[in-house]
Design a protein around this motif. Structure first.
Motif, PDB file in Angstrom:
ATOM      1  N   LEU A 169     -20.735  -4.207 -22.917  1.00  0.00           N
ATOM      2  CA  LEU A 169     -20.742  -4.947 -21.656  1.00  0.00           C
ATOM      3  C   LEU A 169     -22.162  -5.401 -21.338  1.00  0.00           C
ATOM      4  CD1 LEU A 169     -18.653  -2.422 -19.494  1.00  0.00           C
ATOM      5  CD2 LEU A 169     -17.782  -4.159 -21.079  1.00  0.00           C
ATOM      6  N   ASP A 170     -22.277  -6.488 -20.533  1.00  0.00           N
ATOM      7  CA  ASP A 170     -23.600  -6.876 -20.054  1.00  0.00           C
ATOM      8  C   ASP A 170     -23.911  -6.107 -18.775  1.00  0.00           C
ATOM      9  OD1 ASP A 170     -22.222  -8.077 -17.976  1.00  0.00           O
ATOM     10  OD2 ASP A 170     -22.601 -10.133 -18.648  1.00  0.00           O
ATOM     11  N   LEU A 178     -24.616   4.696 -14.285  1.00  0.00           N
ATOM     12  CA  LEU A 178     -25.717   4.628 -15.248  1.00  0.00           C
ATOM     13  C   LEU A 178     -26.998   4.150 -14.576  1.00  0.00           C
ATOM     14  CD1 LEU A 178     -24.331   3.143 -18.593  1.00  0.00           C
ATOM     15  CD2 LEU A 178     -25.516   5.305 -18.288  1.00  0.00           C
ATOM     16  N   ARG A 179     -26.895   3.081 -13.804  1.00  0.00           N
ATOM     17  CA  ARG A 179     -28.074   2.537 -13.145  1.00  0.00           C
ATOM     18  C   ARG A 179     -28.637   3.556 -12.149  1.00  0.00           C
ATOM     19  NH1 ARG A 179     -28.661  -2.926 -13.933  1.00  0.00           N
ATOM     20  NH2 ARG A 179     -29.961  -3.099 -12.068  1.00  0.00           N
ATOM     21  N   GLY A 180     -27.728   4.270 -11.452  1.00  0.00           N
ATOM     22  CA  GLY A 180     -28.185   5.272 -10.504  1.00  0.00           C
ATOM     23  C   GLY A 180     -28.899   6.420 -11.185  1.00  0.00           C
ATOM     24  N   ILE A 181     -28.375   6.850 -12.329  1.00  0.00           N
ATOM     25  CA  ILE A 181     -28.999   7.949 -13.083  1.00  0.00           C
ATOM     26  C   ILE A 181     -30.415   7.581 -13.503  1.00  0.00           C
ATOM     27  CG2 ILE A 181     -28.906   9.209 -15.270  1.00  0.00           C
ATOM     28  CD1 ILE A 181     -25.821   9.175 -14.931  1.00  0.00           C
ATOM     29  N   PHE A 182     -30.611   6.322 -13.950  1.00  0.00           N
ATOM     30  CA  PHE A 182     -31.941   5.892 -14.393  1.00  0.00           C
ATOM     31  C   PHE A 182     -32.834   5.512 -13.221  1.00  0.00           C
ATOM     32  CE2 PHE A 182     -29.918   5.925 -18.436  1.00  0.00           C
ATOM     33  CZ  PHE A 182     -30.945   6.061 -19.368  1.00  0.00           C
ATOM     34  N   SER A 183     -32.273   5.563 -12.004  1.00  0.00           N
ATOM     35  CA  SER A 183     -33.074   5.364 -10.792  1.00  0.00           C
ATOM     36  C   SER A 183     -33.286   6.689 -10.067  1.00  0.00           C
ATOM     37  CB  SER A 183     -32.380   4.361  -9.863  1.00  0.00           C
ATOM     38  OG  SER A 183     -32.228   3.112 -10.487  1.00  0.00           O
ATOM     39  N   PHE A 188     -26.414   3.271 -22.061  1.00  0.00           N
ATOM     40  CA  PHE A 188     -27.264   2.111 -22.289  1.00  0.00           C
ATOM     41  C   PHE A 188     -27.560   2.046 -23.782  1.00  0.00           C
ATOM     42  CE2 PHE A 188     -28.737   2.373 -17.722  1.00  0.00           C
ATOM     43  CZ  PHE A 188     -28.157   1.157 -17.366  1.00  0.00           C
ATOM     44  N   LEU A 189     -27.373   0.889 -24.384  1.00  0.00           N
ATOM     45  CA  LEU A 189     -27.550   0.758 -25.831  1.00  0.00           C
ATOM     46  C   LEU A 189     -29.021   0.693 -26.233  1.00  0.00           C
ATOM     47  CD1 LEU A 189     -24.696  -1.735 -26.807  1.00  0.00           C
ATOM     48  CD2 LEU A 189     -24.757   0.741 -27.094  1.00  0.00           C
ATOM     49  N   ASP A 190     -29.875   0.121 -25.368  1.00  0.00           N
ATOM     50  CA  ASP A 190     -31.290  -0.048 -25.718  1.00  0.00           C
ATOM     51  C   ASP A 190     -32.201   0.719 -24.774  1.00  0.00           C
ATOM     52  OD1 ASP A 190     -30.709  -1.889 -27.821  1.00  0.00           O
ATOM     53  OD2 ASP A 190     -30.330  -3.408 -26.304  1.00  0.00           O
ATOM     54  N   GLY A 191     -31.762   1.897 -24.385  1.00  0.00           N
ATOM     55  CA  GLY A 191     -32.568   2.661 -23.453  1.00  0.00           C
ATOM     56  C   GLY A 191     -32.377   2.172 -22.030  1.00  0.00           C
ATOM     57  N   ALA A 192     -33.327   2.471 -21.154  1.00  0.00           N
ATOM     58  CA  ALA A 192     -33.226   2.103 -19.743  1.00  0.00           C
ATOM     59  C   ALA A 192     -33.297   0.589 -19.585  1.00  0.00           C
ATOM     60  CB  ALA A 192     -34.353   2.768 -18.951  1.00  0.00           C
ATOM     61  N   PRO A 193     -32.691   0.040 -18.506  1.00  0.00           N
ATOM     62  CA  PRO A 193     -32.765  -1.399 -18.272  1.00  0.00           C
ATOM     63  C   PRO A 193     -34.198  -1.845 -17.994  1.00  0.00           C
ATOM     64  CG  PRO A 193     -31.790  -0.266 -16.380  1.00  0.00           C
ATOM     65  CD  PRO A 193     -31.887   0.736 -17.483  1.00  0.00           C
ATOM     66  N   ASP A 194     -34.491  -3.145 -18.260  1.00  0.00           N
ATOM     67  CA  ASP A 194     -35.844  -3.653 -18.018  1.00  0.00           C
ATOM     68  C   ASP A 194     -36.066  -3.876 -16.525  1.00  0.00           C
ATOM     69  OD1 ASP A 194     -34.492  -5.966 -17.350  1.00  0.00           O
ATOM     70  OD2 ASP A 194     -34.877  -6.946 -19.270  1.00  0.00           O
ATOM     71  N   ASN A 195     -37.207  -4.450 -16.190  1.00  0.00           N
ATOM     72  CA  ASN A 195     -37.548  -4.636 -14.776  1.00  0.00           C
ATOM     73  C   ASN A 195     -36.569  -5.556 -14.063  1.00  0.00           C
ATOM     74  OD1 ASN A 195     -39.777  -2.973 -15.029  1.00  0.00           O
ATOM     75  ND2 ASN A 195     -41.149  -4.675 -15.599  1.00  0.00           N
ATOM     76  N   ALA A 199     -29.652  -4.916 -19.381  1.00  0.00           N
ATOM     77  CA  ALA A 199     -29.437  -3.906 -20.427  1.00  0.00           C
ATOM     78  C   ALA A 199     -28.000  -3.993 -20.899  1.00  0.00           C
ATOM     79  CB  ALA A 199     -29.724  -2.509 -19.915  1.00  0.00           C
ATOM     80  N   LEU A 200     -27.820  -3.853 -22.195  1.00  0.00           N
ATOM     81  CA  LEU A 200     -26.457  -3.816 -22.731  1.00  0.00           C
ATOM     82  C   LEU A 200     -25.882  -2.412 -22.555  1.00  0.00           C
ATOM     83  CD1 LEU A 200     -26.824  -5.843 -26.065  1.00  0.00           C
ATOM     84  CD2 LEU A 200     -25.893  -6.622 -23.871  1.00  0.00           C
ATOM     85  N   ILE A 201     -24.601  -2.376 -22.219  1.00  0.00           N
ATOM     86  CA  ILE A 201     -23.934  -1.102 -21.987  1.00  0.00           C
ATOM     87  C   ILE A 201     -22.857  -0.902 -23.052  1.00  0.00           C
ATOM     88  CG2 ILE A 201     -22.520   0.239 -20.383  1.00  0.00           C
ATOM     89  CD1 ILE A 201     -23.809  -1.385 -18.118  1.00  0.00           C
ATOM     90  N   GLY A 202     -22.907   0.218 -23.723  1.00  0.00           N
ATOM     91  CA  GLY A 202     -21.871   0.566 -24.695  1.00  0.00           C
ATOM     92  C   GLY A 202     -20.889   1.535 -24.067  1.00  0.00           C
TER      93      GLY A 202
END
Length: 373
Positions: free
Chosen positions: A197-198, A246-251, A275-282, A286-289
């Motif tokens: 997913l995007d 996911l976004r909340g966990i990385f925040s 997250f497929l490529d680590g944490a999302p950018d600024n 981020a691609l989500i698997g």
């Protein structure tokens, strides 16, 4: 395996009390030992509104990927219960209403070729010979069983018809059983797939297995006809929630793990997001698997393991009870035999498999290895 042993296995499978939907893969696998086929499918139906109305296909299981991806949508959308189908044979609803096994050897092959049904339905499956078998019990019709063979193989024989007719009432019995209870335990079935997913939760890519599991997980949860559900790959709305987690966990927010479970008549489906490529950018990109895993009842897995063991039908029944934790007196009670007989069954199971306890029996079943004495 001898035919009589397969009959015994199928009877026990259909009487596990798990329902017809979740046991269908195992049933068709065993049926192939009795009535050989290249591919097989089952179409569930809803009853017609009037005595002479059309049955509505409502669910599908097939052991051939091209069938659910291409053939089934094409057949259901263009040929099922139409004049095109009736040019070569009885229609889908007419066969269900007749309650008679329909051998496609009696069909008009030239008409099938003329209407395009041969090119669009049969050839993609490498199918030429076929059987359509209604599955019913008294006044209730559950659906249609399909078996296919290629043109290179012989057609279905009288013995094939007899064997199929003998086994169909047990499948109807399984269909009539209530759905799995809420206390049912599940274990991985071995089928899994990947969705990508995007950052907005839109589906970018999915494996063939993941699309199939999405379809199965959506049964009873998504609206629309069976044809439309086969043609669409709808992402469950719960995946949006996983993206937020996911976004909340990385925040550094306090979030639950990004996983959710869906339980249907086909078993349980587990969705896990990463997250497929680590944490999302600024910019938050981020691609989500998302992995999708199919799980089946532990009882069904145990039966699948036990059915492959070199035991008699009664010993297999006792072994299943033993694997579930039953004591010898409980085995005797549930099998309606004397305690001494139940003790003999357990001794014979242990001797044949070279195990000495329930724990060793379970380990033997899980590893798939055994020493036959």
């Amino acid at each position: 395996m001898k035919a009589q042993d397969v009959y015994a296995d199928v009877r026990q499978l259909c009487c596990l009390g798990l329902g017809g939907a979740v046991i269908m893969p195992a049933f068709l696998n065993r049926l192939r030992s009795l009535v050989g086929s290249n591919s097989s499918s089952f179409l569930w139906v809803e009853p017609p509104r009037t005595p002479q109305g059309k049955f509505k296909p409502s669910g599908l299981y097939t052991d051939l990927p091209v069938c659910w991806e291409i053939v089934a949508p094409q057949y259901l959308g263009k040929y099922c219960d139409t004049a095109l189908e009736r040019e070569s044979a009885l229609s889908f609803s007419e066969v269900l209403r007749s309650r008679v096994v329909d051998d496609m050897a009696r069909h008009d092959i030239k008409a099938r070729q003329r209407t395009g049904m041969d090119e669009e339905v049969f050839r993609p499956m490498d199918a030429y010979h076929g059987i359509r078998a209604p599955v019913y019990q008294r006044d209730e019709t559950y659906g249609m069983l399909y078996l296919f063979r290629s043109e290179r193989e012989p057609g279905f024989s009288v013995r094939d018809h007899e064997r199929l007719t003998r086994i169909l009432p047990f499948l109807a019995h399984a269909m009539h059983q209530p759905a799995m209870n809420d206390e049912q335990e599940f274990t991985p079935a071995g089928a899994s797939g990947l969705l990508i997913l995007d950052e907005h939760g839109r589906l970018l890519h999915s494996s063939s297995q993941a699309r199939h599991l999405l379809f199965l997980a959506g049964e009873g949860r998504t609206s629309g006809s069976l044809t439309s559900r086969l043609r669409s790959h709808t992402v469950p709305p719960e995946l949006v929630g996983l993206r937020r987690r996911l976004r909340g966990i990385f925040s550094n927010q306090d979030m639950r793990p990004p996983v959710f479970h869906v339980r249907t008549l086909r078993g349980q489906f587990v969705f896990r997001a990463y997250f497929l490529d680590g944490a999302p950018d600024n910019a938050g990109r981020a691609l989500i698997g998302v992995t999708v895993e199919h799980q089946i009842p532990v009882k069904l897995k145990r039966w699948n393991q036990i059915s492959a063991l070199p035991l008699s039908a009664k010993q297999k029944e006792a072994a299943l009870l033993l694997a579930e934790g039953a004591t010898q007196p409980q085995i005797a009670e549930r099998m309606s035999v004397r305690l001494s007989t139940a003790i003999d069954y357990v001794r014979e199971i242990y001797a044949k498999l070279n195990v000495h306890s329930r724990a060793e029996l379970l380990a033997c079943m899980d590893s798939g290895s055994r020493t036959i004495l």
